[in-house]
Motif scaffolding. Structure first.
Motif, mmCIF file in Angstrom:
data_model
loop_
_atom_site.group_PDB
_atom_site.id
_atom_site.type_symbol
_atom_site.label_atom_id
_atom_site.label_comp_id
_atom_site.label_asym_id
_atom_site.label_seq_id
_atom_site.Cartn_x
_atom_site.Cartn_y
_atom_site.Cartn_z
ATOM 1 N N GLY A 163 0.845 -1.217 0.071
ATOM 2 C CA GLY A 163 0.197 0.008 -0.075
ATOM 3 C C GLY A 163 0.723 1.377 -0.023
ATOM 4 O O GLY A 163 2.242 1.220 0.480
ATOM 5 N N TYR A 164 0.289 2.504 -0.526
ATOM 6 C CA TYR A 164 1.004 3.607 -0.642
ATOM 7 C C TYR A 164 0.073 4.737 -0.276
ATOM 8 O O TYR A 164 -1.097 4.572 -0.796
ATOM 9 C CB TYR A 164 1.598 4.061 -1.934
ATOM 10 N N ARG A 165 0.188 5.797 0.544
ATOM 11 C CA ARG A 165 -0.510 6.946 0.903
ATOM 12 C C ARG A 165 0.016 8.032 0.664
ATOM 13 O O ARG A 165 1.239 8.403 0.971
ATOM 14 C CB ARG A 165 -0.848 6.760 2.538
ATOM 15 N N ASN A 166 -0.629 8.969 -0.229
ATOM 16 C CA ASN A 166 -0.356 10.197 -0.484
ATOM 17 C C ASN A 166 -1.197 11.189 -0.706
ATOM 18 O O ASN A 166 -2.434 10.788 -1.328
ATOM 19 C CB ASN A 166 0.820 10.046 -1.543
ATOM 20 N N ASP A 167 -1.438 12.353 -0.238
ATOM 21 C CA ASP A 167 -2.568 13.232 -0.422
ATOM 22 C C ASP A 167 -2.718 13.519 -1.726
ATOM 23 O O ASP A 167 -3.700 14.100 -2.289
ATOM 24 C CB ASP A 167 -2.451 14.568 0.585
ATOM 25 N N TYR A 168 -1.931 13.652 -2.523
ATOM 26 C CA TYR A 168 -1.691 13.912 -4.113
ATOM 27 C C TYR A 168 -2.626 12.918 -4.758
ATOM 28 O O TYR A 168 -3.658 13.255 -5.741
ATOM 29 C CB TYR A 168 -0.521 13.904 -4.754
ATOM 30 N N GLY A 169 -2.871 11.825 -4.211
ATOM 31 C CA GLY A 169 -3.954 10.898 -4.904
ATOM 32 C C GLY A 169 -5.395 10.733 -4.532
ATOM 33 O O GLY A 169 -6.059 10.074 -4.925
ATOM 34 N N ARG A 170 -5.746 11.765 -3.690
ATOM 35 C CA ARG A 170 -6.978 11.902 -3.004
ATOM 36 C C ARG A 170 -7.828 12.289 -4.406
ATOM 37 O O ARG A 170 -7.661 13.118 -4.935
ATOM 38 C CB ARG A 170 -7.228 12.708 -2.110
ATOM 39 N N PRO A 171 -8.845 11.597 -4.712
ATOM 40 C CA PRO A 171 -9.765 11.972 -5.742
ATOM 41 C C PRO A 171 -10.304 13.515 -5.630
ATOM 42 O O PRO A 171 -10.754 13.775 -4.269
ATOM 43 C CB PRO A 171 -11.080 10.837 -5.812
ATOM 44 N N ARG A 172 -10.609 14.131 -6.695
ATOM 45 C CA ARG A 172 -11.280 15.352 -6.627
ATOM 46 C C ARG A 172 -12.839 15.165 -6.511
ATOM 47 O O ARG A 172 -13.186 16.084 -5.710
ATOM 48 C CB ARG A 172 -10.812 16.028 -8.053
ATOM 49 N N PHE A 173 -13.098 14.163 -6.967
ATOM 50 C CA PHE A 173 -14.707 13.969 -6.631
ATOM 51 C C PHE A 173 -15.156 12.572 -6.656
ATOM 52 O O PHE A 173 -14.355 11.652 -7.083
ATOM 53 C CB PHE A 173 -15.573 14.761 -7.822
ATOM 54 N N ALA A 174 -16.207 12.092 -5.887
ATOM 55 C CA ALA A 174 -16.860 10.810 -5.852
ATOM 56 C C ALA A 174 -18.073 10.943 -6.087
ATOM 57 O O ALA A 174 -18.786 11.483 -5.330
ATOM 58 C CB ALA A 174 -16.401 10.381 -4.492
ATOM 59 N N ILE A 175 -18.702 10.246 -7.254
ATOM 60 C CA ILE A 175 -19.942 10.138 -7.375
ATOM 61 C C ILE A 175 -20.424 8.490 -6.436
ATOM 62 O O ILE A 175 -20.118 7.459 -6.935
ATOM 63 C CB ILE A 175 -20.213 9.914 -8.872
ATOM 64 N N MET A 176 -21.415 8.775 -5.915
ATOM 65 C CA MET A 176 -21.980 7.573 -5.083
ATOM 66 C C MET A 176 -23.378 7.340 -5.287
ATOM 67 O O MET A 176 -24.247 8.074 -4.445
ATOM 68 C CB MET A 176 -21.568 7.841 -3.540
ATOM 69 N N ASN A 177 -23.901 6.671 -5.938
ATOM 70 C CA ASN A 177 -25.233 6.266 -6.151
ATOM 71 C C ASN A 177 -25.527 4.757 -5.438
ATOM 72 O O ASN A 177 -25.004 3.824 -5.943
ATOM 73 C CB ASN A 177 -25.797 6.142 -7.516
ATOM 74 N N PRO A 178 -25.977 4.563 -4.274
ATOM 75 C CA PRO A 178 -26.325 3.618 -3.546
ATOM 76 C C PRO A 178 -26.981 2.083 -4.578
ATOM 77 O O PRO A 178 -26.661 1.083 -4.488
ATOM 78 C CB PRO A 178 -26.967 3.596 -2.350
#
Length: 393
Positions: A163-178
Motif C-alpha cells: 500500500g501507498y498513501r499520499n494526499d496527491y492521490g485523493r480523488p477530486r470528486f466521488a459520485i456515489m449512487n447506492p
C-alpha cells in the motif's frame, strides 16, 4: 489526545442518478482528455459505462478506455495504463468501479506525474510529488479509496502486495449512487462490509491518545455497518441500507475515525492480510475476516481498555465479569457476525491451506513491507506475525 491534521478535499455527489453528472464534474476540473478506468466488465453489463460515456459526450469531453482492473490490482496493468495515458495525452483519470479500479487509477496517476518506476512509491523508496487528477464513480462500498489517500497494488514478480498513501492521490470528486451496488453478489457485499468495519477498527484499537468525540463517531459507524449488513443479508435491494453502508465506507477511511488517536492507526491486520492476498489472491475483506480473530486474541491484553470498551459499546456484550472476559466476548461476537455474513474466520475457510514454510514466508514479507514492525495495539515483529498466521490456520 494527540495532535492531528484532517484533510479531506474530495467533493462527494451522493444519491440516485448521480452518475449522470460525470461530464459536468469532469468539466469543472478543466481537463481535456479522460481515461475511463474500470474492471472486468460488470460496468458494461449493467449499462453504467454507457451512461458515463454519454455524460462525457454531452459535456464534449474526449476520452479513452482502459479496462481490466481485478481484485488485488496488478502492477502490470498500471504500467500499461501509464504508457497509454502518456501516449494519448490524458490529463484526468475517471475510475468507474470499486477499490481495485480506484487504486489502479491512483497508481497510474502517480506514474504519469512522476519520473521513474511507480513501484518505488509502493516499495517505500521515495515519495510522489504529484498525481494526475482522479475522479470516481463508485460501484462497491468497501475500500473507502474514493475519499482516502491510500491505494494498494500487487506486483506479480514475487506476488508482493503493498500500500501507498499520499494526499496527491485523493480523488477530486466521488459520485456515489447506492443503487449501483444492488447488482453485487452477496459475497462481495459481505466482503465490502467487512472491509469498512476493519478500516474503523484499525484506527480504534490503538494505544495512546484518543478523543471521546472520535470514539463516538467510530462506534456509531461500526454499529451502523453491522446493523445494515444484517439487513442486506435478507433484503439486498434495500436502498436505505445500501446508502448507510456506502457512506460509512467513505467515512471509515477518510481519516475522520482516527482524529486524535495514534497517527496511522494500528493496521497490522491489513498488513497481515496483504501477504495472504498477495500470495493466494483472496478477496481482501474475506482475508481480513480470516485473520482478525487470531490477531485480536494475540494483542488484546496489551490494549485491554479499548477491547473492553469496543465489546460493550459496539458489540453490546454482557458487561459482567473481568475486563478480560468482556474483551473476549467482544472478539467472539465479531466472529459470530462474520459467520452471519458467511465470511471466513480462519485461513482454512478461505479455501487455502498454506504450508508452514508459506506462513514463514508471509511473515517475513510482511515484516519487510512494514520495515520490521507494525501495530499500535501491540507492536508486532516477524515472529509475532508468524504466530498469528499459525493461530489463524
Amino acid at each position: 489526545m494527540y495532535n492531528f491534521n484532517y484533510y479531506t478535499p474530495t467533493k462527494v455527489v451522493f444519491g440516485k442518478n448521480t452518475e449522470d453528472k460525470c461530464g459536468e464534474l469532469v468539466k469543472e476540473q478543466g481537463c481535456k482528455k479522460v481515461m475511463i478506468h474500470y474492471g472486468s466488465g460488470s460496468v458494461k453489463r449493467t449499462g453504467l459505462l454507457d451512461k458515463v460515456k454519454a455524460s462525457l459526450d454531452e459535456a464534449k469531453i474526449d476520452y479513452i478506455e482502459l479496462g481490466g482492473a481485478v481484485p488485488n490490482p496488478r502492477l502490470s496493468l498500471v504500467y500499461e495504463g501509464i504508457e497509454l495515458a502518456k501516449k494519448e495525452g490524458v490529463d484526468f483519470i475517471l475510475a468507474v468501479g470499486g477499490g481495485s479500479a480506484i487504486d489502479s487509477a491512483k497508481a497510474i496517476g502517480y506514474g504519469v506525474a512522476n519520473e521513474g518506476d511507480v513501484w518505488d512509491f509502493y516499495d517505500k523508496k521515495r515519495q510522489a510529488t504529484g498525481c494526475l487528477p482522479i475522479g470516481v464513480v463508485l460501484t462497491i462500498a468497501a475500500t473507502g479509496s474514493e475519499m482516502s489517500n491510500s491505494s494498494v497494488i500487487t506486483k506479480e514478480d514475487g506476488w508482493i502486495k503493498r500500500g501507498y498513501r499520499n494526499d496527491y492521490g485523493r480523488p477530486r470528486f466521488a459520485i456515489m449512487n447506492p443503487e449501483l451496488t444492488m447488482t453485487l453478489p452477496d459475497y462481495q457485499t459481505a466482503c465490502g462490509c467487512t472491509d469498512i468495519l476493519m478500516h474503523t477498527m484499525e484506527r480504534y484499537f490503538t494505544n495512546g491518545g484518543n478523543m471521546e468525540i472520535t470514539d463516538s463517531i467510530a462506534e456509531g459507524l461500526m454499529r451502523t455497518v453491522i446493523e445494515n449488513a444484517r439487513i442486506l443479508i435478507n433484503d439486498p435491494k434495500n436502498y436505505d441500507a445500501r446508502a448507510e453502508v456506502m457512506w460509512a465506507g467513505s467515512l471509515s477511511h477518510n481519516g475522520l475515525t482516527g482524529c486524535g488517536a495514534v497517527v496511522g492507526g494500528d493496521f497490522a491486520s491489513h498488513a497481515l492480510e496483504h501477504e495472504i492476498g498477495g500470495l493466494f489472491d483472496v478477496a481482501h475483506g474475506a482475508g481480513l475476516a480470516a485473520i482478525w480473530g487470531s490477531w485480536a486474541r494475540y494483542v488484546y491484553k496489551d490494549c485491554l481498555p479499548r477491547f473492553e470498551k469496543f465489546a460493550m459499546n459496539v458489540m453490546r456484550v454482557d458487561p459482567e465479569g473481568t475486563a478480560d472476559d468482556v474483551a473476549l466476548r467482544g472478539i467472539e461476537a465479531v466472529e459470530d457476525f462474520f459467520r452471519e455474513l458467511k465470511m471466513p474466520t480462519s485461513i482454512h475457510e478461505l479455501g487455502i491451506d498454506p504450508t508452514d514454510e508459506e506462513l514463514k514466508l508471509m511473515a517475513h514479507k510482511c515484516s519487510i513491507g512494514c520495515k520490521g514492525s507494525k501495530g499500535s495495539a501491540k507492536v508486532l515483529h516477524e515472529e509475532d506475525m508468524y504466530k498469528i498466521y499459525k493461530a489463524a490456520l
